[in-house]
Design a protein around this motif. Structure first.
Motif, mmCIF file in Angstrom:
data_model
loop_
_atom_site.group_PDB
_atom_site.id
_atom_site.type_symbol
_atom_site.label_atom_id
_atom_site.label_comp_id
_atom_site.label_asym_id
_atom_site.label_seq_id
_atom_site.Cartn_x
_atom_site.Cartn_y
_atom_site.Cartn_z
ATOM 1 N N THR A 166 -17.816 3.582 -21.100
ATOM 2 C CA THR A 166 -16.874 2.626 -21.668
ATOM 3 C C THR A 166 -17.113 1.251 -21.064
ATOM 4 O O THR A 166 -17.853 1.103 -20.094
ATOM 5 C CB THR A 166 -15.415 3.064 -21.412
ATOM 6 N N SER A 167 -16.443 0.272 -21.620
ATOM 7 C CA SER A 167 -16.672 -1.125 -21.249
ATOM 8 C C SER A 167 -16.062 -1.539 -19.920
ATOM 9 O O SER A 167 -16.368 -2.613 -19.420
ATOM 10 C CB SER A 167 -16.126 -2.039 -22.353
ATOM 11 N N GLY A 168 -15.188 -0.755 -19.361
ATOM 12 C CA GLY A 168 -14.560 -1.168 -18.109
ATOM 13 C C GLY A 168 -13.605 -0.129 -17.587
ATOM 14 O O GLY A 168 -13.795 1.069 -17.801
ATOM 15 N N LYS A 169 -12.560 -0.594 -16.915
ATOM 16 C CA LYS A 169 -11.544 0.293 -16.362
ATOM 17 C C LYS A 169 -10.244 0.103 -17.112
ATOM 18 O O LYS A 169 -9.931 -0.996 -17.577
ATOM 19 C CB LYS A 169 -11.334 -0.013 -14.877
ATOM 20 N N LEU A 170 -9.476 1.182 -17.206
ATOM 21 C CA LEU A 170 -8.171 1.118 -17.852
ATOM 22 C C LEU A 170 -7.240 0.213 -17.053
ATOM 23 O O LEU A 170 -7.441 0.014 -15.848
ATOM 24 C CB LEU A 170 -7.560 2.517 -17.938
ATOM 25 N N PRO A 171 -6.219 -0.320 -17.700
ATOM 26 C CA PRO A 171 -5.231 -1.117 -16.966
ATOM 27 C C PRO A 171 -4.636 -0.292 -15.819
ATOM 28 O O PRO A 171 -4.472 0.924 -15.937
ATOM 29 C CB PRO A 171 -4.164 -1.432 -18.016
ATOM 30 N N LYS A 172 -4.312 -0.951 -14.725
ATOM 31 C CA LYS A 172 -3.780 -0.265 -13.546
ATOM 32 C C LYS A 172 -2.308 0.084 -13.710
ATOM 33 O O LYS A 172 -1.519 -0.731 -14.191
ATOM 34 C CB LYS A 172 -3.950 -1.123 -12.306
ATOM 35 N N VAL A 173 -1.982 1.307 -13.300
ATOM 36 C CA VAL A 173 -0.586 1.741 -13.278
ATOM 37 C C VAL A 173 0.174 0.830 -12.314
ATOM 38 O O VAL A 173 -0.310 0.503 -11.234
ATOM 39 C CB VAL A 173 -0.488 3.222 -12.858
ATOM 40 N N GLY A 174 1.354 0.393 -12.732
ATOM 41 C CA GLY A 174 2.181 -0.489 -11.918
ATOM 42 C C GLY A 174 1.979 -1.966 -12.219
ATOM 43 O O GLY A 174 2.724 -2.808 -11.729
ATOM 44 N N LYS A 175 0.987 -2.290 -13.042
ATOM 45 C CA LYS A 175 0.705 -3.690 -13.401
ATOM 46 C C LYS A 175 1.151 -3.958 -14.842
ATOM 47 O O LYS A 175 1.319 -3.044 -15.642
ATOM 48 C CB LYS A 175 -0.797 -3.976 -13.285
ATOM 49 N N LYS A 176 1.305 -5.242 -15.156
ATOM 50 C CA LYS A 176 1.631 -5.644 -16.536
ATOM 51 C C LYS A 176 0.508 -5.195 -17.469
ATOM 52 O O LYS A 176 -0.675 -5.329 -17.142
ATOM 53 C CB LYS A 176 1.751 -7.164 -16.638
ATOM 54 N N ALA A 177 0.882 -4.686 -18.619
ATOM 55 C CA ALA A 177 -0.109 -4.323 -19.627
ATOM 56 C C ALA A 177 -0.741 -5.599 -20.176
ATOM 57 O O ALA A 177 -0.031 -6.589 -20.403
ATOM 58 C CB ALA A 177 0.553 -3.540 -20.753
ATOM 59 N N ILE A 234 5.216 -2.825 -18.263
ATOM 60 C CA ILE A 234 4.458 -2.331 -17.113
ATOM 61 C C ILE A 234 3.790 -1.001 -17.475
ATOM 62 O O ILE A 234 4.426 -0.104 -18.034
ATOM 63 C CB ILE A 234 5.373 -2.135 -15.876
ATOM 64 N N VAL A 235 2.518 -0.877 -17.129
ATOM 65 C CA VAL A 235 1.786 0.377 -17.352
ATOM 66 C C VAL A 235 2.305 1.409 -16.357
ATOM 67 O O VAL A 235 2.305 1.169 -15.148
ATOM 68 C CB VAL A 235 0.263 0.175 -17.168
ATOM 69 N N THR A 236 2.768 2.540 -16.865
ATOM 70 C CA THR A 236 3.304 3.588 -15.993
ATOM 71 C C THR A 236 2.430 4.837 -15.962
ATOM 72 O O THR A 236 2.633 5.711 -15.117
ATOM 73 C CB THR A 236 4.728 3.985 -16.412
ATOM 74 N N TYR A 237 1.457 4.929 -16.880
ATOM 75 C CA TYR A 237 0.618 6.131 -16.954
ATOM 76 C C TYR A 237 -0.629 5.817 -17.765
ATOM 77 O O TYR A 237 -0.553 5.088 -18.758
ATOM 78 C CB TYR A 237 1.403 7.260 -17.643
ATOM 79 N N THR A 238 -1.763 6.353 -17.331
ATOM 80 C CA THR A 238 -2.997 6.274 -18.128
ATOM 81 C C THR A 238 -3.703 7.620 -18.090
ATOM 82 O O THR A 238 -3.612 8.356 -17.096
ATOM 83 C CB THR A 238 -3.975 5.192 -17.614
ATOM 84 N N GLN A 239 -4.383 7.926 -19.165
ATOM 85 C CA GLN A 239 -5.167 9.151 -19.254
ATOM 86 C C GLN A 239 -6.427 8.866 -20.067
ATOM 87 O O GLN A 239 -6.349 8.646 -21.270
ATOM 88 C CB GLN A 239 -4.340 10.256 -19.932
ATOM 89 N N GLN A 240 -7.579 8.824 -19.412
ATOM 90 C CA GLN A 240 -8.874 8.711 -20.097
ATOM 91 C C GLN A 240 -9.350 10.136 -20.330
ATOM 92 O O GLN A 240 -9.607 10.868 -19.374
ATOM 93 C CB GLN A 240 -9.879 7.951 -19.227
ATOM 94 N N VAL A 241 -9.448 10.563 -21.576
ATOM 95 C CA VAL A 241 -9.903 11.919 -21.870
ATOM 96 C C VAL A 241 -11.408 11.967 -21.594
ATOM 97 O O VAL A 241 -12.166 11.194 -22.183
ATOM 98 C CB VAL A 241 -9.560 12.320 -23.319
#
Length: 165
Positions: free
Chosen positions: A13-24, A142-149
């Motif tokens: 993928t092109s990068g990293k997902l947004p960080k949990v605890g940070k503004k989307a 705020i991002v509270t959860y991410t899941q990259q399948v």
């Protein structure tokens, strides 16, 4: 950059997902009526971003159906189903399936959403489509959860995503 697979074959993928605890990160996507939808339009609601390569695959279609079913049980929560499919195709799919509890949004114009969120597929047969990801955003953005399948042909872990609400 995430290393994921498509039927066991590595892709990136092109990068990293947004960080949990940070503004989307802000976004502007296209609705089925060709108007724009921005992140700020959903302020005050919890968001489930159900992101996938294309509605024209069984796994992607299954995730939209599952979240449509779950969305009707959730309070103050909107499910945004995001792909690079044309808005017409998204509307046709939801209409044919009778799906009324999800909002389809398209990143077809520029792919900026996929790049900004770090989930644009960079190589392999799905290059320039979006990888399969779930992101939960709270009422304040705020991002509270991410899941990259990890295996893009598999469905997300719905239970974990819904628990994160």
């Amino acid at each position: 950059m995430a290393k994921i697979t498509l039927k066991g074959n590595p892709i990136h993928t092109s990068g990293k997902l947004p960080k949990v605890g940070k503004k989307a990160p802000k976004f502007s996507l296209i609705k089925s009526d060709l108007s724009k939808a921005k992140l700020k339009d959903f302020k005050g609601s919890k968001l489930i971003l159900n992101i996938f390569p294309s509605l024209d695959t069984g796994t992607c279609a299954a995730s939209v159906r599952k979240f449509n079913e779950e969305a009707s049980k959730l309070e103050n929560t909107k499910v945004l189903c995001i792909s690079r499919d044309l808005p017409f195709a998204q509307a046709r799919f939801c209409g044919a399936e009778g799906l009324e509890n999800v909002i389809t949004l398209s990143d077809f114009v520029s792919g900026k959403f996929g790049k900004k969120y770090g989930l644009l597929v960079k190589d392999g047969p799905l290059a320039n489509l979006l990888s399969r990801v779930i992101i939960i955003i709270d009422e304040e953005g705020i991002v509270t959860y991410t899941q990259q399948v990890q295996e893009i042909s598999e469905e997300p872990n719905y239970e974990d995503a819904l628990k994160a609400l």
